[in-house]
Scaffold this active site. Structure first.
Site, PDB file in Angstrom:
ATOM      1  N   ASP A  51       0.809  -1.210   0.000  1.00 44.35           N
ATOM      2  CA  ASP A  51       0.000   0.000   0.000  1.00 44.35           C
ATOM      3  C   ASP A  51       0.849   1.269   0.000  1.00 44.35           C
ATOM      4  OD1 ASP A  51      -2.291  -1.515  -0.034  1.00 44.35           O
ATOM      5  OD2 ASP A  51      -2.613  -1.424   2.137  1.00 44.35           O
ATOM      6  N   GLY A  52       2.000   1.236   0.676  1.00 39.67           N
ATOM      7  CA  GLY A  52       2.866   2.412   0.714  1.00 39.67           C
ATOM      8  C   GLY A  52       3.353   2.815  -0.667  1.00 39.67           C
ATOM      9  N   ASN A 120      -5.319   8.418   0.924  1.00 44.71           N
ATOM     10  CA  ASN A 120      -5.787   7.833   2.183  1.00 44.71           C
ATOM     11  C   ASN A 120      -6.259   8.890   3.173  1.00 44.71           C
ATOM     12  OD1 ASN A 120      -5.645   5.105   1.763  1.00 44.71           O
ATOM     13  ND2 ASN A 120      -3.893   4.739   3.101  1.00 44.71           N
ATOM     14  N   ASP A 121      -5.334   9.752   3.597  1.00 41.93           N
ATOM     15  CA  ASP A 121      -5.698  10.656   4.680  1.00 41.93           C
ATOM     16  C   ASP A 121      -4.731  11.814   4.824  1.00 41.93           C
ATOM     17  OD1 ASP A 121      -3.420   9.512   6.051  1.00 41.93           O
ATOM     18  OD2 ASP A 121      -4.697   7.883   6.733  1.00 41.93           O
ATOM     19  N   ASP A 154      -4.009  13.730  20.765  1.00 47.28           N
ATOM     20  CA  ASP A 154      -2.757  13.565  20.035  1.00 47.28           C
ATOM     21  C   ASP A 154      -2.857  14.142  18.636  1.00 47.28           C
ATOM     22  OD1 ASP A 154      -1.618  12.324  22.165  1.00 47.28           O
ATOM     23  OD2 ASP A 154      -1.396  10.358  21.226  1.00 47.28           O
ATOM     24  N   THR A 165      -9.803   2.300   5.961  1.00 52.34           N
ATOM     25  CA  THR A 165      -9.299   1.020   6.475  1.00 52.34           C
ATOM     26  C   THR A 165      -7.853   1.117   6.938  1.00 52.34           C
ATOM     27  OG1 THR A 165      -8.713   0.363   4.214  1.00 52.34           O
ATOM     28  CG2 THR A 165     -10.850  -0.359   5.054  1.00 52.34           C
ATOM     29  N   ALA A 166      -7.304   2.331   6.967  1.00 51.99           N
ATOM     30  CA  ALA A 166      -5.903   2.520   7.350  1.00 51.99           C
ATOM     31  C   ALA A 166      -5.804   3.122   8.757  1.00 51.99           C
ATOM     32  CB  ALA A 166      -5.202   3.387   6.293  1.00 51.99           C
ATOM     33  N   SER A 170      -7.514   2.200  12.765  1.00 49.96           N
ATOM     34  CA  SER A 170      -6.714   1.906  13.960  1.00 49.96           C
ATOM     35  C   SER A 170      -7.037   2.852  15.107  1.00 49.96           C
ATOM     36  CB  SER A 170      -5.217   2.003  13.624  1.00 49.96           C
ATOM     37  OG  SER A 170      -4.846   1.069  12.640  1.00 49.96           O
TER      38      SER A 170
END
Length: 265
Positions: A51-52, A120-121, A154, A165-166, A170
């Site tokens: 994915d990276g 992704n984000d 944080d 989903t990344a 989590s």
């Protein structure tokens, strides 16, 4: 002649062997080469990696309006349409043009007169490299200029359906199917038990402001730190007018979700 640019992260000679095999299977009627920023625009970008590597290739694919087809040679490979054992099928799908292409929303992340693309984000979190300061970030989050959070945390994650989903997952976020016209904002380790992720329409604009009583923060895009965010700094995040075209082998999203998450848990 169809031009195929290969994007990969070389850790050892294994991907080179995969590339050689892939190019041999394609045959001489395809011009297959390693991607470079100055190369001629390809018809397809093929990614060997996890994915990276796909995230690294995504900005180029979006800017060129070229589809990505990914063969997983990494670990989880959630974004990959094909596994390494599918390479013959992958080549057959390329030759027969039978792979499925879906469009994925991407984020437009604007700060300091710069714009970043995120598949992704985008993450705003406390700068852990600074010593002698409070370790808590104080963030104000607005959607369409309406305040939705005053966070002591944080940090905060703004995610696409693809990125749900990344990191967001989590941190306690929900999974969004790729076809949804929504984004999700997920606090990271909030000091308030009443703070929960929010799913919002992707036509909205979101702004995050670092408070004057906050520690300095860092903006990361798809896992890569890109900008420092000191007190008072803001970032605006919205849907990009462009999309990422990503190919797969017509696999079912829910089946992939189950299989990939079972491998992680």
């Amino acid at each position: 002649m169809t031009k195929i640019a290969v994007f990969e992260k070389l850790n050892n000679g294994e991907n080179q062997n995969i590339f050689d095999r892939f190019r041999k299977l394609l045959g001489k009627e395809y011009d297959c080469y390693y991607y470079r920023k100055d190369c001629e625009k390809p018809d397809l970008i093929v990614v060997f990696g996890g994915d990276g590597t796909i995230l690294a290739a995504a900005p180029y694919a979006v800017s060129l309006n070229v589809p990505i087809l990914a063969i997983n040679t990494g670990t989880v490979g959630f974004l990959s349409g094909y596994e390494l054992g599918d390479i013959e099928k992958c080549v057959a799908d390329i030759k027969n043009k039978t792979f499925c292409v879906s469009e994925r929303s991407v984020l437009s992340v604007k700060i300091n007169d710069k714009e970043y693309i995120a598949l992704n984000d985008a993450v705003i979190e406390r700068d852990r490299s600074i010593e002698g300061m409070t370790i808590v970030s104080k963030l104000s989050v607005y959607i369409n200029e309406q305040v939705v959070y005053k966070l002591s945390a944080d940090g905060v994650i703004v995610s696409t359906p693809t990125g749900s989903t990344a990191y967001s997952l989590s941190a306690g976020g929900v999974v969004l199917t790729p076809d949804l016209s929504s984004f999700i904002v997920t606090p990271i380790c909030s000091h308030s038990l009443g703070t929960r992720p929010i799913v919002f329409n992707d036509s909205a604009s979101l702004k995050v402001i670092v408070g004057e009583n906050s520690c300095d923060c860092v903006l990361s895009v798809d896992g890569k730190p890109v900008e420092k965010m000191p007190k008072g700094k803001s970032v605006t995040i919205s849907k990009n007018v462009k999309t990422l075209k990503i190919a797969d082998n017509n696999s079912n999203f829910y089946s992939r979700l189950y299989n990939k998450l079972q491998g992680v848990l």
